[in-house]
Design a protein around this motif. Structure first.
Motif, PDB file in Angstrom:
ATOM      1  N   VAL A   1      61.506  15.764  65.717  1.00  0.00           N
ATOM      2  CA  VAL A   1      61.932  16.306  67.014  1.00  0.00           C
ATOM      3  C   VAL A   1      63.439  16.173  67.161  1.00  0.00           C
ATOM      4  O   VAL A   1      64.103  17.083  67.679  1.00  0.00           O
ATOM      5  N   LYS A   2      63.998  15.055  66.689  1.00  0.00           N
ATOM      6  CA  LYS A   2      65.458  14.895  66.733  1.00  0.00           C
ATOM      7  C   LYS A   2      66.151  15.965  65.897  1.00  0.00           C
ATOM      8  O   LYS A   2      67.186  16.501  66.289  1.00  0.00           O
ATOM      9  N   LEU A   3      65.557  16.300  64.760  1.00  0.00           N
ATOM     10  CA  LEU A   3      66.112  17.365  63.933  1.00  0.00           C
ATOM     11  C   LEU A   3      66.013  18.711  64.651  1.00  0.00           C
ATOM     12  O   LEU A   3      66.951  19.517  64.606  1.00  0.00           O
ATOM     13  N   ALA A   4      64.895  18.930  65.347  1.00  0.00           N
ATOM     14  CA  ALA A   4      64.742  20.167  66.121  1.00  0.00           C
ATOM     15  C   ALA A   4      65.767  20.216  67.256  1.00  0.00           C
ATOM     16  O   ALA A   4      66.289  21.294  67.579  1.00  0.00           O
ATOM     17  N   GLU A   5      66.069  19.073  67.856  1.00  0.00           N
ATOM     18  CA  GLU A   5      67.101  19.025  68.895  1.00  0.00           C
ATOM     19  C   GLU A   5      68.457  19.401  68.312  1.00  0.00           C
ATOM     20  O   GLU A   5      69.244  20.089  68.969  1.00  0.00           O
ATOM     21  N   PHE A   6      68.736  18.947  67.097  1.00  0.00           N
ATOM     22  CA  PHE A   6      69.967  19.360  66.416  1.00  0.00           C
ATOM     23  C   PHE A   6      70.003  20.880  66.320  1.00  0.00           C
ATOM     24  O   PHE A   6      71.020  21.509  66.624  1.00  0.00           O
ATOM     25  N   GLY A   7      68.892  21.479  65.901  1.00  0.00           N
ATOM     26  CA  GLY A   7      68.830  22.936  65.791  1.00  0.00           C
ATOM     27  C   GLY A   7      69.040  23.618  67.126  1.00  0.00           C
ATOM     28  O   GLY A   7      69.738  24.637  67.215  1.00  0.00           O
ATOM     29  N   LEU A   8      68.474  23.057  68.180  1.00  0.00           N
ATOM     30  CA  LEU A   8      68.640  23.630  69.508  1.00  0.00           C
ATOM     31  C   LEU A   8      70.090  23.551  69.968  1.00  0.00           C
ATOM     32  O   LEU A   8      70.650  24.525  70.480  1.00  0.00           O
ATOM     33  N   VAL A   9      70.715  22.403  69.783  1.00  0.00           N
ATOM     34  CA  VAL A   9      72.128  22.256  70.167  1.00  0.00           C
ATOM     35  C   VAL A   9      73.000  23.176  69.303  1.00  0.00           C
ATOM     36  O   VAL A   9      73.962  23.769  69.789  1.00  0.00           O
TER      37      VAL A   9
END
Length: 113
Positions: free
Chosen positions: A57-65
């Motif tokens: 999920v943290k990696l997905a947050e990176f993608g979102l940002v």
């Protein structure tokens, strides 16, 4: 066959801006749903927030940002095209847009882990 104009870096900046906008638009309903959990089902929100600590999920947050930063800097690029005189540096500005987006999302990611 790839059309010649699609090899141009500014076309890639155009495409990245459109794709990032689409990605953000697809994310928004999920975001609003999670926000509504705070009002309607706080226990489900707590469950989701514990799930949100997972590394994936943290990696997905990176993608979102990253999408947000690409869209933001792409929008600045479009404003520059509209209001500033045309120059040969636009290719470099498009590359700086991607670099700036990666920097912003990378810093967010490093703080999140």
């Amino acid at each position: 066959m790839i059309r010649p104009h699609r090899k141009h870096p500014l076309w890639l900046a155009y495409a990245a801006h459109r794709v990032s906008g689409l990605g953000l638009a697809l994310f928004l309903p999920a975001h609003f749903h999670v926000l509504s959990l705070a009002i309607t089902r706080p226990k489900d929100l707590d469950t989701f927030l514990s799930f949100a600590e997972a590394p994936l999920v943290k990696l997905a947050e990176f993608g979102l940002v990253f999408l947000l930063a690409i869209h933001f800097f792409g929008g600045l690029r479009l404003l520059a095209l509209e209001f500033l005189p045309w120059s040969g540096r636009q290719k470099n500005l498009a590359a700086a847009t991607v670099a700036g987006a990666f920097l912003v999302s990378g810093l967010f990611f490093l703080r999140a882990i």
